[in-house]
Design a protein around this motif. Structure first.
Motif, PDB file in Angstrom:
ATOM      1  N   ASP A   1      35.086  48.594  21.825  1.00  0.00           N
ATOM      2  CA  ASP A   1      35.105  49.613  22.867  1.00  0.00           C
ATOM      3  C   ASP A   1      34.157  50.777  22.594  1.00  0.00           C
ATOM      4  N   TYR A   2      33.259  50.636  21.608  1.00  0.00           N
ATOM      5  CA  TYR A   2      32.393  51.765  21.258  1.00  0.00           C
ATOM      6  C   TYR A   2      31.115  51.256  20.608  1.00  0.00           C
ATOM      7  N   GLU A   3      30.006  51.893  20.966  1.00  0.00           N
ATOM      8  CA  GLU A   3      28.721  51.568  20.358  1.00  0.00           C
ATOM      9  C   GLU A   3      27.985  52.864  20.048  1.00  0.00           C
ATOM     10  N   SER A   4      27.347  52.921  18.875  1.00  0.00           N
ATOM     11  CA  SER A   4      26.651  54.129  18.467  1.00  0.00           C
ATOM     12  C   SER A   4      25.315  53.783  17.824  1.00  0.00           C
TER      13      SER A   4
ATOM     14  N   ARG B   1      28.140  55.188  23.289  1.00  0.00           N
ATOM     15  CA  ARG B   1      28.652  54.690  24.556  1.00  0.00           C
ATOM     16  C   ARG B   1      30.092  54.248  24.384  1.00  0.00           C
ATOM     17  N   VAL B   2      30.966  54.704  25.279  1.00  0.00           N
ATOM     18  CA  VAL B   2      32.339  54.203  25.349  1.00  0.00           C
ATOM     19  C   VAL B   2      32.326  52.977  26.251  1.00  0.00           C
ATOM     20  N   LEU B   3      32.691  51.830  25.694  1.00  0.00           N
ATOM     21  CA  LEU B   3      32.576  50.562  26.413  1.00  0.00           C
ATOM     22  C   LEU B   3      33.892  50.188  27.088  1.00  0.00           C
ATOM     23  N   PRO B   4      33.837  49.466  28.212  1.00  0.00           N
ATOM     24  CA  PRO B   4      35.068  49.028  28.872  1.00  0.00           C
ATOM     25  C   PRO B   4      35.914  48.160  27.955  1.00  0.00           C
ATOM     26  N   ASN B   5      37.238  48.382  28.004  1.00  0.00           N
ATOM     27  CA  ASN B   5      38.175  47.639  27.168  1.00  0.00           C
ATOM     28  C   ASN B   5      39.493  47.549  27.920  1.00  0.00           C
ATOM     29  N   PRO B   6      40.176  46.386  27.875  1.00  0.00           N
ATOM     30  CA  PRO B   6      41.419  46.238  28.655  1.00  0.00           C
ATOM     31  C   PRO B   6      42.497  47.252  28.303  1.00  0.00           C
ATOM     32  N   GLY B   7      42.492  47.796  27.083  1.00  0.00           N
ATOM     33  CA  GLY B   7      43.549  48.726  26.695  1.00  0.00           C
ATOM     34  C   GLY B   7      43.329  50.155  27.133  1.00  0.00           C
ATOM     35  N   GLU B   8      42.160  50.469  27.673  1.00  0.00           N
ATOM     36  CA  GLU B   8      41.841  51.836  28.038  1.00  0.00           C
ATOM     37  C   GLU B   8      42.366  52.172  29.426  1.00  0.00           C
ATOM     38  N   LEU B   9      42.983  53.324  29.547  1.00  0.00           N
ATOM     39  CA  LEU B   9      43.415  53.835  30.857  1.00  0.00           C
ATOM     40  C   LEU B   9      44.169  52.782  31.660  1.00  0.00           C
ATOM     41  N   PHE B  10      45.054  52.045  30.991  1.00  0.00           N
ATOM     42  CA  PHE B  10      45.726  50.950  31.684  1.00  0.00           C
ATOM     43  C   PHE B  10      46.771  51.472  32.681  1.00  0.00           C
ATOM     44  N   ASN B  11      46.979  50.706  33.709  1.00  0.00           N
ATOM     45  CA  ASN B  11      47.993  50.932  34.733  1.00  0.00           C
ATOM     46  C   ASN B  11      47.754  52.192  35.552  1.00  0.00           C
ATOM     47  N   LEU B  12      47.812  53.342  34.918  1.00  0.00           N
ATOM     48  CA  LEU B  12      47.584  54.584  35.642  1.00  0.00           C
ATOM     49  C   LEU B  12      46.205  55.122  35.320  1.00  0.00           C
ATOM     50  N   SER B  13      45.636  55.873  36.248  1.00  0.00           N
ATOM     51  CA  SER B  13      44.295  56.444  36.153  1.00  0.00           C
ATOM     52  C   SER B  13      43.260  55.336  36.369  1.00  0.00           C
TER      53      SER B  13
ATOM     54  N   PRO C   1      40.436  52.825  35.539  1.00  0.00           N
ATOM     55  CA  PRO C   1      39.968  52.150  34.328  1.00  0.00           C
ATOM     56  C   PRO C   1      38.475  52.376  34.101  1.00  0.00           C
ATOM     57  N   ILE C   2      38.049  52.207  32.874  1.00  0.00           N
ATOM     58  CA  ILE C   2      36.631  52.306  32.542  1.00  0.00           C
ATOM     59  C   ILE C   2      35.987  50.957  32.828  1.00  0.00           C
ATOM     60  N   THR C   3      35.094  50.912  33.804  1.00  0.00           N
ATOM     61  CA  THR C   3      34.447  49.661  34.188  1.00  0.00           C
ATOM     62  C   THR C   3      32.981  49.606  33.772  1.00  0.00           C
ATOM     63  N   ASN C   4      32.380  50.761  33.511  1.00  0.00           N
ATOM     64  CA  ASN C   4      30.995  50.827  33.057  1.00  0.00           C
ATOM     65  C   ASN C   4      30.928  51.651  31.774  1.00  0.00           C
ATOM     66  N   ALA C   5      29.929  51.377  30.957  1.00  0.00           N
ATOM     67  CA  ALA C   5      29.758  52.128  29.721  1.00  0.00           C
ATOM     68  C   ALA C   5      29.534  53.607  30.034  1.00  0.00           C
ATOM     69  N   LEU C   6      30.285  54.481  29.334  1.00  0.00           N
ATOM     70  CA  LEU C   6      30.189  55.922  29.554  1.00  0.00           C
ATOM     71  C   LEU C   6      29.436  56.561  28.395  1.00  0.00           C
ATOM     72  N   PRO C   7      28.410  57.376  28.672  1.00  0.00           N
ATOM     73  CA  PRO C   7      27.589  57.928  27.597  1.00  0.00           C
ATOM     74  C   PRO C   7      28.258  59.103  26.895  1.00  0.00           C
ATOM     75  N   LYS C   8      27.936  59.251  25.627  1.00  0.00           N
ATOM     76  CA  LYS C   8      28.357  60.393  24.813  1.00  0.00           C
ATOM     77  C   LYS C   8      27.222  60.684  23.830  1.00  0.00           C
TER      78      LYS C   8
END
Length: 340
Positions: free
Chosen positions: A119-122, A150-162, A164-171
């Motif tokens: 779920d993460y790449e640096s 980059r925060v990468l999409p992962n099934p455990g992130e923001l599950f059910n509510l909110s 979900p992360i579907t695209n890589a998010l930059p940091k």
């Protein structure tokens, strides 16, 4: 936790290295908690070699594997004292290469680093320049680094509510350092440095949850959310500016066959956190091949301005029940005192 393992490895791999040595090291660490809550296994390979009289190369490779459960952030379930957790299982590959070039009174060290997990790449780049003055009794170091994360999409992130992360998010993170090391005598070394850092992008933790007082939820009606408490994903600011001051004093007591190391670290960021760290270590020789090192450290920090255990508002109806601009219940952002 995996990130800590890499940091410790890099620190230990560089301790006491004033010149290049031809060496190859292998390192293994295993960390376990009872009842199988967390297990971390780390393997690392380190290489350092002198290329010629004015250049050298060092690098390492790290493999981490972690499994177990981590707290989700919501309270105990009614009638129990069990922390609400979520299972995790991940591996990480990381490494760096760092050549060193010496000319006149300078030592120049560029570095490139890479780390990848599910779920993460640096990708990181850095450049340090150390300059000797005063017959090498004074060393001034200037350094800069930048991490393209980059925060990468992962099934455990923001599950059910909110959402979900579907695209890589930059940091992105940039740090600049200025440091001075001064010999005060044949047995005493004093050093200090100032680091300024700036991060922007997605700075939240996608696995942490918060509770809202006006968020009405009826447990059991949603098979995907059977818990009595339902947490919403946290929301941190998208930027952070930090300042770090570090001071240390080392002195060798020849008659006692030991040495003392005292250090102080000050930290501040615009999350509202002020932190102080004081440490003391004594390294005592016990014979020719054994060193005993008792160590004490005290750490204290204030809470981030957007930290609380729960918040007013309703994420499903923010018009009638407004939300705070930022919110997090991550205990790492709370007021904290720690003794080691």
């Amino acid at each position: 936790l995996i990130g800590i393992a890499l940091t410790v490895f890099l620190q230990l791999a560089s301790v006491g290295r004033t010149k290049a040595e031809d060496r190859a090291d292998y390192r293994y660490e295993s960390y376990r908690e009872e009842n199988g809550r967390i297990h971390v296994s780390t393997q690392g390979a380190y290489l350092e070699t002198a290329l010629n009289s004015w250049s050298s190369l060092k690098g390492n490779f790290i493999y981490d594997a972690i499994s177990g459960a981590t707290p989700r952030g919501t309270p105990y379930q009614p009638g129990t004292n069990a922390v609400n957790t979520v299972h995790m299982d991940d591996t990480r590959y990381a490494g760096f290469l760092e050549p060193n070039f010496k000319f006149n009174n300078q030592s120049l060290s560029p570095q490139v680093a890479y780390s990848r997990e599910s779920d993460y790449e640096s990708i990181g780049i850095a450049l340090n320049d150390s300059m000797d003055f005063n017959d090498k009794n004074t060393t001034v170091t200037i350094g800069a680094s930048h991490a393209f994360d980059r925060v990468l999409p992962n099934p455990g992130e923001l599950f059910n509510l909110s959402e979900p992360i579907t695209n890589a998010l930059p940091k992105n993170t940039t740090d600049v350092l200025v440091g001075v090391t001064q010999l005060l005598g044949p047995a005493t070394v004093m050093s200090g440095d100032l680091t300024l850092g700036y991060s922007d992008g997605y700075l939240s933790d996608p696995y942490k949850r918060v509770l809202f007082d006006d968020f009405f939820y009826f447990p059991g009606t949603d098979p995907a959310n059977p818990n009595a408490f339902t947490g919403w994903a946290e929301n941190r600011p998208g930027h952070k500016f930090r300042q770090v001051v570090f001071l240390s004093l080392d002195h060798n007591f020849e008659k006692l066959h030991g040495a003392a190391e005292v250090s102080y670290r000050f930290y501040h960021d615009d999350f509202g956190i002020y932190a102080h760290t004081v440490s003391l270590e004594w390294n005592q020789k016990a014979g020719k091949i054994v060193i005993v090192s008792p160590f004490f450290r005290f750490y204290t920090q204030t809470a981030a301005y957007f930290y609380a255990t729960h918040f007013p508002g309703d994420p499903d109806n923010p018009q009638d029940f407004p939300l705070p601009k930022y919110y997090s219940s991550d205990y790492r952002l709370s007021e904290l005192n720690s003794y080691t």
